[in-house]
Scaffold this motif. Structure first.
Motif, PDB file in Angstrom:
ATOM      1  N   LEU A  43       8.357 -15.271  12.391  1.00 41.99           N
ATOM      2  CA  LEU A  43       8.959 -15.137  11.095  1.00 41.99           C
ATOM      3  C   LEU A  43      10.121 -13.975  11.720  1.00 41.99           C
ATOM      4  N   VAL A  44      11.040 -13.647  11.013  1.00 42.46           N
ATOM      5  CA  VAL A  44      12.077 -12.375  10.588  1.00 42.46           C
ATOM      6  C   VAL A  44      12.886 -12.312   9.613  1.00 42.46           C
ATOM      7  N   VAL A  45      12.224 -10.953   9.621  1.00 45.12           N
ATOM      8  CA  VAL A  45      12.432 -10.175   8.467  1.00 45.12           C
ATOM      9  C   VAL A  45      13.769  -9.392   8.132  1.00 45.12           C
ATOM     10  N   ASP A  46      14.402  -8.831   7.740  1.00 49.37           N
ATOM     11  CA  ASP A  46      15.160  -7.362   7.383  1.00 49.37           C
ATOM     12  C   ASP A  46      14.631  -7.409   6.364  1.00 49.37           C
ATOM     13  N   GLU A  47      14.020  -5.593   6.515  1.00 44.27           N
ATOM     14  CA  GLU A  47      14.190  -4.935   5.534  1.00 44.27           C
ATOM     15  C   GLU A  47      13.065  -5.558   4.539  1.00 44.27           C
ATOM     16  N   LEU A  48      11.638  -5.143   5.439  1.00 45.92           N
ATOM     17  CA  LEU A  48      10.802  -5.802   5.536  1.00 45.92           C
ATOM     18  C   LEU A  48       9.867  -4.855   4.453  1.00 45.92           C
TER      19      LEU A  48
END
Length: 430
Positions: free
Chosen positions: A317-322
């Protein structure tokens, strides 16, 4: 299982830049933050820091772009453009192709797959396999053609069926290639999401809440976070054109009726206790999730589906601005799921970009899991891990205060704000 992701000449990344999830020899958090395969020790994730516009989102967008090109390649026509933007601030790179490569493990076999691409076509493509330690090519693609090795029989006679703007791997998958199918499934479990635009992910959460097994896990997670409600109800209703606004143009209404035929509207309600004057519970009240709960609660709900879906499948899982819209403790709770033996039994991996420096202290991240992105005077983004960083020729000790050091600018990758009082004075004088 992801070992490495590399990108070059894409957006603000000019040179080849690599994020590695191969654990180094340092001894921090061995029992929680790493897992072992037959050939190597891998990290359960990485956190990326950097100033605004430093390139954090661009690196994550590179991951998303590679995934998109692979999974949607076969569906495009020969006339479709590929939506690739190289590094535009240098004459050497502005018209050159972009580079994408990933190294990963499937069933104890290591694969290295990548390609070079511009907006019009695939310029090169390669797939290597290492069943033991020796890596061997399965296919190699250059401008003048595709060479398929004997160890990749599923690619035979597909060379001429591959468009200039299509990936050979995707073509092999469409013809039911055994290895290609496994790799495409791996990329299907390589999920990239935005922490800012998260509405589109709630469908995954709906599906998990409708499943008896996964719904219990999600509801238990919500209760542990103390979000202020006791339960959730979900109702599905067929789309009803009568619910559309009366002042909507007729042509638009007709188009919506056509597009949404057979669709459902899903209502989510949170259940809250109601109390009397003596603070005694006397019943329940339903709140509409979207309009009556906070932005943070809505975000947590929307992304919780993808989070637990990846935990269940053992994907990436890759999340920007988590951390956007989330309290630091909620961000911490999500990240700790991946370092939990209870929740992360299938060795899922989490990579995310954030400005939440609390995680440098409370997150219990190893130095090889902490990455920084910094942009130089030429507009080039550079990325490096804390374990690589040298101060006076020495590596950073594990007992240092990473958060304090980072805020003080010791590791770089922070904004240079300057003297704000001068800005205010100049503005007042105008």
């Amino acid at each position: 299982m992801l070992l490495e992701f590399s990108v070059g000449n894409y957006l603000s990344f000019k040179a080849k830049t690599t994020l590695s999830l191969a654990a180094t020899s340092i001894k921090e958090h061995i029992d929680t933050n790493i897992f072992s395969t037959e050939r190597s020790d891998l990290l359960k994730g990485a956190v990326i820091y950097g100033a605004n516009a430093s390139g954090k989102s661009n690196f994550i967008r590179a991951m998303s772009t590679m995934r998109r090109l692979i999974l949607l390649s076969f569906e495009q026509s020969s006339a479709d453009e590929l939506d690739i933007t190289p590094f535009l601030l240098n004459t050497e790179t502005e018209k050159a192709s972009s580079f994408f490569e990933v190294v990963f493990i499937i069933d104890d076999t290591r694969y290295r797959y990548g390609f070079e691409v511009d907006d019009k076509q695939i310029h090169s493509e390669w797939l290597f396999e290492a069943i033991k330690n020796v890596e061997k090519a399965l296919f190699l693609r250059e401008e003048d053609g595709i060479e398929v090795m004997k160890s990749f029989p599923e690619g035979k006679d597909l060379e001429e069926r591959t468009r200039d703007n299509a990936l050979f791997l995707a073509v092999a998958d469409q013809f039911n290639g055994k290895i290609a199918k496994k790799i495409m499934q791996w990329f299907n479990n390589f999920i990239t999401i935005s922490g800012l635009s998260h509405e589109g992910y709630k469908g995954v959460t709906f599906e998990m809440l409708e499943n008896k097994q996964t719904s219990l896990t999600l509801l238990d997670f919500y209760k542990k976070l103390d979000l202020g409600f006791d339960d959730i109800t979900i109702s599905k209703k067929p789309f009803d054109p009568k619910e559309l606004p009366n002042d909507m143009p007729e042509s638009f209404v007709k188009q919506l009726v056509t597009d949404l035929e057979g669709a459902f509207r899903i209502d989510i309600k949170t259940i809250h206790k109601k109390y009397n004057a003596k603070d005694k519970a006397v019943g329940n009240v339903e709140f509409d999730m979207r309009s009556q709960e906070s932005a943070g609660t809505n975000k947590l709900f929307n992304i919780s589906g993808p989070v637990f879906d990846v935990l269940n499948d053992g994907g990436v899982l890759v999340v920007d601005e988590l951390d956007a819209s989330l309290h630091p403790l909620l961000t911490l709770a999500i990240t700790k799921l991946f370092n939990s033996k209870e929740f992360n039994r299938n060795n899922a991996q989490l990579i995310f970009a954030t400005h939440d420096t609390n995680l440098l202290y409370y997150g219990n991240y190893r130095r090889d899991q902490i990455y920084f992105v910094e942009k130089d005077q030429y507009g080039v983004s550079n990325m490096y891990s804390l374990v690589e960083y040298k101060e006076e020729g020495k590596t950073i000790r594990k007992d240092r205060s990473f958060e304090k050091d980072y805020i003080e600018g010791r590791y770089g990758a922070i904004p240079f704000i300057g003297n704000l009082s001068n800005v205010v004075t100049e503005w007042q004088e105008k």
